[in-house]
Design a protein around this motif. Structure first.
Motif, short mmCIF file in Angstrom:
data_model
loop_
_atom_site.label_atom_id
_atom_site.label_comp_id
_atom_site.label_asym_id
_atom_site.label_seq_id
_atom_site.Cartn_x
_atom_site.Cartn_y
_atom_site.Cartn_z
N MET A 1 0.85 -1.19 0.00
CA MET A 1 0.00 0.00 0.00
C MET A 1 0.89 1.25 0.00
N PRO A 2 0.61 2.21 -0.85
CA PRO A 2 1.44 3.42 -0.91
C PRO A 2 1.32 4.23 0.39
N ASP A 3 2.37 5.01 0.69
CA ASP A 3 2.35 5.84 1.88
C ASP A 3 1.30 6.94 1.75
N TYR A 4 0.57 7.15 2.81
CA TYR A 4 -0.46 8.19 2.82
C TYR A 4 0.20 9.57 2.90
N PRO A 5 -0.09 10.49 1.96
CA PRO A 5 0.57 11.82 1.93
C PRO A 5 -0.13 12.80 2.88
N GLN A 6 0.25 12.74 4.13
CA GLN A 6 -0.41 13.55 5.16
C GLN A 6 -0.24 15.05 4.93
N ARG A 7 0.80 15.43 4.19
CA ARG A 7 1.08 16.85 4.00
C ARG A 7 -0.04 17.60 3.30
N SER B 1 -16.69 29.36 -0.07
CA SER B 1 -17.11 30.64 -0.63
C SER B 1 -18.13 31.37 0.23
N ASP B 2 -18.87 30.63 1.08
CA ASP B 2 -19.85 31.29 1.94
C ASP B 2 -19.28 31.62 3.31
N GLY B 3 -17.98 31.40 3.51
CA GLY B 3 -17.34 31.71 4.77
C GLY B 3 -17.22 30.55 5.73
N GLY B 4 -17.87 29.43 5.43
CA GLY B 4 -17.72 28.25 6.26
C GLY B 4 -16.39 27.57 6.02
N THR B 5 -16.10 26.55 6.80
CA THR B 5 -14.83 25.85 6.66
C THR B 5 -15.07 24.38 6.36
N MET B 6 -14.05 23.76 5.80
CA MET B 6 -14.11 22.35 5.44
C MET B 6 -12.71 21.77 5.55
N ALA B 7 -12.63 20.54 6.04
CA ALA B 7 -11.36 19.83 6.06
C ALA B 7 -11.15 19.14 4.72
N VAL B 8 -9.93 19.21 4.20
CA VAL B 8 -9.56 18.55 2.95
C VAL B 8 -8.41 17.60 3.23
N ARG B 9 -8.49 16.40 2.69
CA ARG B 9 -7.38 15.45 2.82
C ARG B 9 -7.48 14.41 1.71
N PRO B 10 -6.39 13.69 1.44
CA PRO B 10 -6.46 12.58 0.48
C PRO B 10 -7.38 11.48 1.00
N ILE B 11 -7.98 10.76 0.08
CA ILE B 11 -8.86 9.66 0.47
C ILE B 11 -8.03 8.53 1.07
N ARG B 12 -8.68 7.74 1.95
CA ARG B 12 -8.00 6.62 2.59
C ARG B 12 -8.86 5.36 2.46
N ASP C 1 -3.15 5.29 -5.62
CA ASP C 1 -1.70 5.25 -5.39
C ASP C 1 -1.12 6.63 -5.10
N TYR C 2 -1.97 7.68 -5.08
CA TYR C 2 -1.59 9.05 -4.76
C TYR C 2 -0.65 9.65 -5.80
N VAL C 3 -0.50 9.00 -6.95
CA VAL C 3 0.32 9.54 -8.04
C VAL C 3 -0.48 9.52 -9.33
N MET D 1 -5.44 9.71 -7.87
CA MET D 1 -5.46 10.55 -6.67
C MET D 1 -6.89 10.99 -6.39
N ALA D 2 -7.25 11.08 -5.13
CA ALA D 2 -8.58 11.57 -4.76
C ALA D 2 -8.47 12.37 -3.47
N PHE D 3 -9.20 13.47 -3.42
CA PHE D 3 -9.34 14.27 -2.21
C PHE D 3 -10.78 14.22 -1.75
N VAL D 4 -10.96 14.23 -0.43
CA VAL D 4 -12.30 14.29 0.14
C VAL D 4 -12.41 15.56 0.97
#
Length: 866
Positions: free
Chosen positions: A1-7, A15-26, A68-70, A73-76
C-alpha cells in the motif's frame, strides 16, 4: 500500500465563509463513501455516473478508496465526521493527462467545494507530472461546467456523442492564480461576515449575577438594540435579565449564527461541540485560560480551533473582548465593556482588548466614528488579516485602524495589507518589534527592521503611538488625499505661523505662508482666504492656524473653515485652534475638518497621509517571471548538488546558476596551485584578481583574501604565495578572475527570514560597504518598481541619482531577476552577491555565494488554506 501523503491535509474556507477539512482519500473511508452516496439525489448520481446507481458495489468502493496518490489521486472534503465531497483524477493509459471527476453533497451545492478540490487536484497532478485534465459532462450538468469555466485554468470543450468533452489545463497561469486569490479573498471576507453581521446570537454563560462577564455581555447586546434575537444560555436558570433562558444551545429554537462563549475554559470545547451540532456559524470565545496561560492551555486552544474548523465554524479569540458593529441594520455590541462608539466609517482591530476599548473612547472624544471593531485576543483563528480582507469589500468602512503586537501570518499580512492599502488607508501601531512577533532579526540588523520594511512595502501607515494613529485616521476619514507635498498655511498670528512652517518642513513637507490675516480677522476672512488659496492651485493641502484675540470665536471660525472646505475645488484641509481643543472635528453638517491642538500634531498627521498618497499613486510595476528554459537550467544546477545536504555552491556552480537566469557574471576559473593560477590567468587575460574561497567575507586586501590588478606571471606567482602564506587552506581553491571596469560597487543579498520568508537586501560594496554597513530591505516577491524604490532607499541611490541611467536600469534588472530566482528555486536559502559592479550600463556579479538547503515540499502550502 502506498504511503499516505499527510502533507495535503488542511482546513479551507469555502465561498460562503464556512470551513471544510480537505485530505487525500483513505481505504478506511469506505463507510463514509457509502453513506455519502446514499444521501444524494437520483439526478446527482446520474450526473456523476451517467446511469442510475442507487448503491455502490463492493468493487466500486474498493476502487474509489484505494489510490496510489500519483497516477490515481482523490481528495475528500469533510465537515465534522461527515464526508461532503470527493474529487479524483485517474491518469489515462499511455498518456500524460488524466480524467477528472467530482461529486459534491446535494446539501452543500453552491459553497465552492468543487472549486477548492479542483485546486488541490491540479497541484497534486502537476507534482505527479500530469499535463492536464479531461472530463465528460452531461449538457444539463451546468454546475459542473461552471466549476471548469470559473477555475481560471485554460479550458476548451466540444460536444461529442451526447456529452460535453472538456479539456482543462492545470498550469498556474496568471489568470488561474488571480482567480484562486480572488476566491480566497472573497471566502475569507464572508467568513468574517459571520462574526460581524449575524442575524441571531446566543450568549453561552449568560449570568444573573451583576458584574460578571456573562451578565454584562447579555446586557450590552440587549440594551444597544441588536437587530435580531438574543438567546441567554444558562445551565441553571430559566430566566436571565428578564429574558427566557435556555439550558443549552441545542435547546434554542431556530437557527443560530453566532455563539458568544463566557464559560470557564474547561467547558469551552464541550460548548463548541454543542454549537457544531446546532450548526452555529461562528464563535466568539471570551473565556481566558488558554495559550496566554501555559502549555496545557495552548494545547486546549489548538484542539478548540481544530474542532471548530472541521465543523465549519470560525473562532474569534480565545481571551477576546468581543466585537461591535454600529451599522443600523445590525447594531451589535457584543462586548462586556461599556464603551460607546460613535457610528462612523473607521474599522478597528486590536490585539489587546483593553487598548481597543481605550481607542474607542478616545475616538469618541475627537468625534471619530467606528464602523466595526474586533478585539482578536489570542487570535488562534481569526486575525487582523481576516478582518482586513473583510473591510476591503465592506461598503461601510473607508479607513482601518490596527493595534498590532504581531502579524499573524506575515506572508498573508503582506498580501492582504497591500491589496487593502491600494483601496483604503490602513493606520497601524505596531509595538514590540521582532521579539513580540516570535522571531529574531539577523545579526547586525535593527531590531525592528523587517517589520518596518513589511509595513512600508505594503502601504500601511505606521504611527509611533495611539494618539498619532487617531490623529492620522481622523484626517483620512474626513478629507481627500493630498495630491502632493505643497502645504499652504493660513493664520492670523505670525508666531504660530512660523511654528507651523518649521513643523511642516521637519516632516518633509513643502510649506508656504499663503495668507497672513490680522489678529482681529473676522471668521468670514478665514473662509475667503481658504477659497483664494484653493483657486490659486498652488497648494495640495491647507493648514489653518487660528489664534484667538481679545474675543475668542472658535465656533464661528470653525464653521467658516468647514463651510469653505465643503465647496468644490477644495483640497486637503486641517485646522489648529490654539488655546482650546473642541473635540477633534470642525463641521458644517456636510464636511468635517480635523482639528489639532498644536501645529506639530497636524504636521505629523499630514506628512503620513501625504506619504501614503504618494505610495498609492506610484505604479505597482511588474513581476519578472523566469522563462521555462531559464527555470530548467537553474533547476539543473541545483539538482546537481546532493539534495539531502545543506551546502554552499562552489563559485563556478554559483555563476552557472546566475547565468541561467540571464545575469552577467565576471569570467573566472578555479585553481589549486600556482601553476594552475598562471594557466588560468593566461586563458582569461591579464590583468586579473586572485581571491580566496575559504573566507566567509572578503575585503580588498591580501589579508582579506583579495589581490587586485595582477599583471603578468611573476606578479601572479608572488601574490598567490603571499596570500597562501597568510591564509593557508582558505586559498584552496583560488578564484582567478578578470578585472572589471571601475563603477558603483554594491552588495546584494537574500536572507530567508524564519517567519517573513525571503528578504532582499541592498547596500554599498567594496570599501564603502566596509565603512557603511547600512542596507535597505524589501520582502520578496519584488516588482521592477519595488526594486527602483529599494535603490532609492539605500545608500546606492545617491550614486545612481539620474533616474533613467542605464546603470540604474541594469541594477533594477539584476534585483528582480535574483528575486525571481529565489522564488522559483525554494532550495536557495541565502544569496550574497558582493560586490556587484555597475558600470557602462551593466551590472556584473564578481563574487557570488549561494547556499542551498533540502526543500521539503509541505513547507509551502500548495493552495489556499486556513
Amino acid at each position: 500500500m502506498p504511503d499516505y501523503p499527510q502533507r495535503w491535509e488542511a482546513e479551507v474556507i469555502l465561498s460562503d465563509g464556512g470551513t471544510m477539512a480537505v485530505r487525500p482519500i483513505r481505504p478506511d473511508d469506505a463507510e463514509l463513501i457509502v453513506a455519502f452516496h446514499e444521501r444524494q439525489s437520483p439526478e446527482s448520481i446520474y450526473f456523476r455516473f451517467f446511469s442510475p446507481r442507487p448503491r455502490l458495489s463492493k468493487r466500486d468502493v474498493e476502487r474509489f478508496t484505494h489510490v496510489d496518490y500519483v497516477d490515481r489521486m482523490a481528495f475528500v472534503g469533510l465537515i465534522g465526521d461527515e464526508l461532503v465531497g470527493v474529487a479524483r483524477y485517474d491518469r489515462h493509459a499511455a498518456r500524460s493527462d488524466a480524467e477528472v471527476a467530482f461529486f459534491i453533497d446535494d446539501e452543500h451545492h453552491g459553497r465552492g467545494m468543487a472549486t477548492v478540490l479542483l485546486e488541490y487536484l491540479a497541484v497534486a497532478a502537476r507534482e505527479a507530472g500530469i499535463s492536464g485534465f479531461t472530463a465528460s459532462v452531461l449538457p444539463h450538468n451546468r454546475k459542473m461546467l461552471g466549476v471548469f469555466t470559473q477555475a481560471g485554468f485554460t479550458a476548451s470543450s466540444h460536444f461529442e456523442d451526447g456529452v460535453i468533452e472538456v479539456t482543462l489545463g492545470i498550469e498556474p497561469t496568471p489568470e488561474a492564480l488571480a482567480a484562486i486569490e480572488a476566491r480566497a479573498a472573497s471566502a475569507e471576507a464572508r467568513s468574517v461576515e459571520r462574526l460581524l453581521r449575524p442575524s441571531s446570537i446566543a450568549v453561552v454563560g449568560a449570568s444573573r449575577t451583576p458584574g460578571t462577564i456573562g451578565h454584562q455581555m447579555l446586557a450590552e447586546l440587549v440594551s444597544r438594540g441588536f437587530n435580531g434575537p438574543v438567546y441567554p444560555v444558562n445551565r441553571d436558570g430559566d430566566v436571565v435579565g428578564s429574558i427566557r433562558a435556555w439550558r443549552s444551545v441545542l435547546d434554542v429554537p431556530g437557527e443560530l449564527d453566532l455563539a458568544i462563549l463566557c464559560v470557564p475554559a474547561a467547558e469551552v470545547l464541550r460548548v463548541a461541540e454543542e454549537c457544531a451540532f446546532k450548526r452555529v456559524q461562528a464563535l466568539v470565545v471570551v473565556s481566558a485560560g488558554f495559550a496566554e496561560r501555559d502549555e496545557a492551555g495552548e494545547q486546549a486552544e489548538r484542539e478548540l480551533v481544530s474542532y471548530a474548523r472541521r465543523h465549519g465554524m470560525r473562532v474569534l479569540g480565545p481571551n477576546a473582548l468581543g466585537v461591535i458593529n454600529t451599522d443600523p441594520d445590525v447594531k451589535m455590541h457584543a462586548t462586556f465593556v461599556p464603551v460607546n462608539p460613535i457610528p462612523g466609517r473607521v474599522g478597528l482591530v486590536s490585539q489587546s482588548g483593553v487598548i481597543g476599548a481605550a481607542v474607542i473612547d478616545a475616538a469618541r472624544q475627537i468625534g471619530l466614528g467606528i464602523s466595526s471593531f474586533a478585539a482578536v485576543g489570542n487570535k488562534a483563528d481569526v486575525s487582523s488579516n481576516d478582518l482586513m480582507r473583510y473591510w476591503q469589500d465592506d461598503q461601510n468602512t473607508d479607513v482601518i485602524m490596527c493595534y498590532l503586537e504581531s502579524f499573524g501570518n506575515p506572508a498573508t499580512f503582506s498580501r492582504t495589507a497591500r491589496a487593502l492599502s491600494l483601496e483604503k488607508p490602513v493606520v497601524a501601531v505596531k509595538v514590540g518589534g521582532a521579539r513580540s512577533a516570535g522571531w529574531s532579526e539577523p545579526e547586525g540588523w535593527p531590531p525592528d527592521a523587517t517589520a518596518a520594511a513589511l509595513l512600508e512595502q505594503t502601504g500601511v501607515i505606521r504611527t509611533d503611538n495611539l494618539t498619532q494613529m487617531l490623529n492620522t485616521a481622523s484626517l483620512l476619514a474626513s478629507q481627500p488625499l493630498p495630491a502632493g507635498a505643497r502645504v499652504a498655511v493660513i493664520t492670523n498670528s505670525w508666531g504660530p505661523a512660523w511654528l507651523a512652517v518649521d513643523a511642516l518642513q521637519a516632516c518633509g513637507l513643502d510649506p508656504m505662508i499663503s495668507v497672513d490675516l490680522s489678529n482681529e480677522a473676522e471668521p468670514q476672512a478665514f473662509a475667503d482666504a481658504l477659497r483664494e488659496t484653493y483657486r490659486s492651485g498652488k497648494a495640495d493641502a491647507v493648514l489653518v492656524v487660528y489664534a484667538p484675540a481679545l474675543e475668542a470665536r472658535y465656533r464661528r471660525v470653525g464653521e467658516m473653515i468647514a463651510k469653505a472646505a465643503a465647496e468644490e475645488g477644495s483640497v486637503t484641509t486641517l485646522a489648529c485652534m490654539l488655546g482650546e481643543h473642541h473635540g477633534g472635528l470642525l463641521s458644517n453638517g456636510d464636511v468635517t475638518v480635523p482639528e489639532f491642538p498644536f501645529p506639530e500634531e497636524a504636521a505629523l498627521a499630514l506628512s503620513r497621509v501625504t506619504r501614503y498618497s504618494a505610495w498609492r499613486r506610484q505604479p505597482v510595476g511588474e513581476y519578472y517571471e523566469l522563462s521555462e528554459a531559464s527555470l530548467q537550467a537553474a533547476r539543473a544546477q541545483v539538482q546537481a548538488v546532493d539534495p539531502k545536504a545543506k551546502c554552499a555552491l562552489d563559485p563556478l556552480a554559483a555563476d552557472k546558476l546566475l547565468q541561467a537566469v540571464g545575469l552577467r557574471v565576471v569570467s573566472q576559473e578555479l585553481a589549486r596551485n600556482v601553476d594552475e593560477v598562471i594557466e588560468a590567468a593566461n586563458r582569461l587575460g591579464y590583468p586579473v584578481a586572485l581571491k580566496a574561497t575559504g573566507l566567509e567575507r572578503l575585503s580588498k586586501s591580501e589579508a582579506g583574501g583579495v589581490s587586485l590588478d595582477v599583471h603578468g606571471d611573476n606578479e601572479a606567482t608572488q601574490a598567490y604565495s603571499r596570500i597562501t602564506e597568510l591564509l593557508g587552506d582558505a586559498m584552496d581553491p583560488t578564484v582567478v578572475q578578470v578585472m572589471v571596469p571601475e563603477g558603483v560597487e554594491c552588495r546584494v543579498g537574500i536572507f530567508r527570514h524564519e517567519v517573513l520568508g525571503d528578504v532582499l537586501t541592498l547596500g554599498p560594496g567594496g570599501s564603502m560597504g566596509e565603512r557603511m554597513a547600512q542596507e535597505a530591505l524589501a520582502l520578496l516577491p519584488l516588482t521592477d518598481k519595488d526594486a527602483a524604490r529599494l535603490i532609492d532607499a539605500s545608500p546606492i541611490g545617491p550614486l545612481l541619482s539620474e533616474k533613467e541611467t542605464l546603470e540604474r536600469q541594469a541594477l533594477i534588472e539584476l534585483l528582480v531577476r535574483i528575486g525571481a530566482l529565489s522564488d522559483a528555486v525554494p532550495e536557495i536559502v541565502s544569496v550574497r552577491l558582493n560586490p556587484v559592479m555597475v558600470s557602462d550600463g551593466v551590472a556584473a556579479v564578481t563574487d557570488a555565494q549561494i547556499s542551498l538547503a533540502p526543500y521539503v515540499a509541505d513547507q509551502r502550502p500548495p493552495v489556499r488554506r486556513l
